[in-house]
Scaffold this motif. Structure first.
Motif, PDB file in Angstrom:
ATOM      1  N   LEU A 154      -4.027  -9.627   3.677  1.00 43.25           N
ATOM      2  CA  LEU A 154      -2.951 -10.116   2.834  1.00 43.25           C
ATOM      3  C   LEU A 154      -1.733  -9.211   2.997  1.00 43.25           C
ATOM      4  O   LEU A 154      -1.399  -8.419   2.110  1.00 43.25           O
ATOM      5  CB  LEU A 154      -3.403 -10.141   1.361  1.00 43.25           C
ATOM      6  CG  LEU A 154      -2.472 -10.830   0.361  1.00 43.25           C
ATOM      7  CD1 LEU A 154      -2.424 -12.344   0.622  1.00 43.25           C
ATOM      8  CD2 LEU A 154      -2.920 -10.542  -1.067  1.00 43.25           C
ATOM      9  N   PRO A 155      -1.049  -9.298   4.138  1.00 42.71           N
ATOM     10  CA  PRO A 155       0.112  -8.415   4.366  1.00 42.71           C
ATOM     11  C   PRO A 155       1.199  -8.580   3.309  1.00 42.71           C
ATOM     12  O   PRO A 155       1.997  -7.662   3.098  1.00 42.71           O
ATOM     13  CB  PRO A 155       0.605  -8.818   5.760  1.00 42.71           C
ATOM     14  CG  PRO A 155      -0.009 -10.150   6.041  1.00 42.71           C
ATOM     15  CD  PRO A 155      -1.294 -10.189   5.286  1.00 42.71           C
ATOM     16  N   GLU A 156       1.207  -9.720   2.631  1.00 41.32           N
ATOM     17  CA  GLU A 156       2.197  -9.948   1.577  1.00 41.32           C
ATOM     18  C   GLU A 156       2.047  -8.965   0.424  1.00 41.32           C
ATOM     19  O   GLU A 156       2.952  -8.844  -0.418  1.00 41.32           O
ATOM     20  CB  GLU A 156       2.059 -11.383   1.039  1.00 41.32           C
ATOM     21  CG  GLU A 156       2.407 -12.462   2.044  1.00 41.32           C
ATOM     22  CD  GLU A 156       1.213 -12.880   2.903  1.00 41.32           C
ATOM     23  OE1 GLU A 156       0.189 -12.161   2.862  1.00 41.32           O
ATOM     24  OE2 GLU A 156       1.307 -13.906   3.588  1.00 41.32           O
ATOM     25  N   ARG A 157       0.933  -8.230   0.396  1.00 42.37           N
ATOM     26  CA  ARG A 157       0.749  -7.235  -0.674  1.00 42.37           C
ATOM     27  C   ARG A 157       1.730  -6.073  -0.527  1.00 42.37           C
ATOM     28  O   ARG A 157       2.027  -5.377  -1.509  1.00 42.37           O
ATOM     29  CB  ARG A 157      -0.699  -6.693  -0.641  1.00 42.37           C
ATOM     30  CG  ARG A 157      -0.997  -5.603  -1.675  1.00 42.37           C
ATOM     31  CD  ARG A 157      -0.843  -6.141  -3.073  1.00 42.37           C
ATOM     32  NE  ARG A 157      -1.032  -5.125  -4.108  1.00 42.37           N
ATOM     33  CZ  ARG A 157      -0.064  -4.370  -4.625  1.00 42.37           C
ATOM     34  NH1 ARG A 157       1.174  -4.484  -4.149  1.00 42.37           N
ATOM     35  NH2 ARG A 157      -0.324  -3.513  -5.584  1.00 42.37           N
TER      36      ARG A 157
ATOM     37  N   MET B 283       6.425  -6.818  10.096  1.00 40.46           N
ATOM     38  CA  MET B 283       7.677  -6.957   9.352  1.00 40.46           C
ATOM     39  C   MET B 283       7.589  -6.241   8.006  1.00 40.46           C
ATOM     40  O   MET B 283       8.538  -5.587   7.565  1.00 40.46           O
ATOM     41  CB  MET B 283       7.984  -8.437   9.137  1.00 40.46           C
ATOM     42  CG  MET B 283       9.256  -8.695   8.344  1.00 40.46           C
ATOM     43  SD  MET B 283       9.440 -10.445   7.890  1.00 40.46           S
ATOM     44  CE  MET B 283       8.147 -10.599   6.644  1.00 40.46           C
ATOM     45  N   ARG B 284       6.429  -6.345   7.358  1.00 38.18           N
ATOM     46  CA  ARG B 284       6.272  -5.790   6.011  1.00 38.18           C
ATOM     47  C   ARG B 284       6.290  -4.263   5.995  1.00 38.18           C
ATOM     48  O   ARG B 284       6.719  -3.664   4.998  1.00 38.18           O
ATOM     49  CB  ARG B 284       4.961  -6.290   5.409  1.00 38.18           C
ATOM     50  CG  ARG B 284       4.939  -7.778   5.095  1.00 38.18           C
ATOM     51  CD  ARG B 284       5.554  -8.055   3.754  1.00 38.18           C
ATOM     52  NE  ARG B 284       5.600  -9.487   3.471  1.00 38.18           N
ATOM     53  CZ  ARG B 284       5.904  -9.978   2.273  1.00 38.18           C
ATOM     54  NH1 ARG B 284       6.177  -9.159   1.271  1.00 38.18           N
ATOM     55  NH2 ARG B 284       5.956 -11.281   2.080  1.00 38.18           N
ATOM     56  N   ILE B 285       5.799  -3.633   7.062  1.00 40.96           N
ATOM     57  CA  ILE B 285       5.720  -2.169   7.006  1.00 40.96           C
ATOM     58  C   ILE B 285       7.036  -1.486   7.402  1.00 40.96           C
ATOM     59  O   ILE B 285       7.188  -0.290   7.138  1.00 40.96           O
ATOM     60  CB  ILE B 285       4.568  -1.631   7.888  1.00 40.96           C
ATOM     61  CG1 ILE B 285       4.839  -1.869   9.368  1.00 40.96           C
ATOM     62  CG2 ILE B 285       3.237  -2.213   7.463  1.00 40.96           C
ATOM     63  CD1 ILE B 285       3.782  -1.241  10.262  1.00 40.96           C
ATOM     64  N   ARG B 286       7.977  -2.220   8.009  1.00 50.25           N
ATOM     65  CA  ARG B 286       9.230  -1.587   8.444  1.00 50.25           C
ATOM     66  C   ARG B 286       9.988  -0.914   7.299  1.00 50.25           C
ATOM     67  O   ARG B 286      10.431   0.230   7.444  1.00 50.25           O
ATOM     68  CB  ARG B 286      10.111  -2.620   9.155  1.00 50.25           C
ATOM     69  CG  ARG B 286       9.586  -2.994  10.537  1.00 50.25           C
ATOM     70  CD  ARG B 286      10.472  -3.995  11.240  1.00 50.25           C
ATOM     71  NE  ARG B 286       9.788  -4.585  12.391  1.00 50.25           N
ATOM     72  CZ  ARG B 286       9.684  -5.873  12.610  1.00 50.25           C
ATOM     73  NH1 ARG B 286      10.232  -6.736  11.766  1.00 50.25           N
ATOM     74  NH2 ARG B 286       9.038  -6.336  13.665  1.00 50.25           N
TER      75      ARG B 286
END
Length: 241
Positions: free
Chosen positions: A80-83, A120-123
């Motif tokens: 769940l990368p949206e987390r 994208m989320r970790i940038r």
């Protein structure tokens, strides 16, 4: 989140107080043991908690001056990368003055689990100074080929996630079909070392019996069959599975 190959799947449902949350006990322990500089939030999975609960937990830990580092071990960003939200990043940033480093260790076993969404989320987290590491488990029939592992660790590294640990699988009831002999794992790791740069190579580790921590699995025995832990200290017993 309970992985099929993890020993916790057989232990987290017990009434052992070891697995019960007790923040006051944690604070008391940290205050009485100022030599502890890092706190690791791990298994179950800390990122299934709400931002509010994590903020409260970090607030309690940050009140202990001797704790300089905080580390999250989680598989949630894979499924769940949206987390990895802007709101959670704000929670971490609010404690950046209290901790010298904040690290998220992502549990990933195969390149097919990685996604553009995660990248994208970790940038923004990288830009805020949050460190990312990975840990993986060597699993028969999943990633027990050097070329598969090389692809995984290259992909992680280029995403900004430093490969940290490759675990030899534990002897877990109901999951022994994932386990391979240590000698086979060592041979896979030797071949892996010739396929990728050293900066992409994780430590190959094995869990020691009776809760004694981890040992380096790639070269843990000498010519006299003596074992050494991850800090290079010789262990007295020889029988480690």
């Amino acid at each position: 989140i309970q992985c099929r190959y993890c020993f916790r799947k057989n232990e987290l449902h017990t009434n052992d107080p070891l697995f019960k949350p007790n923040t006051e006990h944690l604070k008391d322990y940290l205050e009485r043991n100022p030599q502890v500089e890092e706190v690791i939030l791990t298994g179950g999975d800390p990122l299934i908690l709400s931002d509010q609960k994590l903020h409260s937990l970090l607030r309690d830990i940050s009140s202990v001056p001797s704790v300089e580092m905080i580390r999250f071990h989680s598989r949630t960003p894979i499924i769940l990368p949206e987390r990895l939200t802007k709101e959670f990043l704000k929670v971490l940033e609010s404690f950046s003055a209290h901790f010298k480093s904040i690290t998220i260790v992502i549990h990933c076993n195969h390149s097919s689990e990685l996604s553009e969404e995660l990248a994208m989320r970790i940038r923004p987290y990288h830009s805020a100074g949050v460190h990312f590491l990975s840990q993986s488990v060597l699993l028969r029939g999943v990633n027990d080929e050097p070329i598969e592992l090389a692809g995984l660790f290259k992909d992680l590294y280029h995403m900004g996630i430093k490969p940290y640990y490759l675990h030899h699988p534990d002897p877990v009831k109901g999951a022994m079909h994932f386990r391979l002999p240590l000698e086979e794992g060592q041979e896979i790791y030797r071949k892996l070392r010739s396929l990728i740069s050293g900066v992409m190579l994780p430590h190959y580790m094995i869990e020691l019996p009776n809760g004694r921590g981890k040992a380096i699995a790639s070269a843990q025995r000498d010519s006299q069959n003596r074992w050494y832990d991850k800090d290079g200290k010789r262990l007295k017993d020889k029988a480690i599975p």
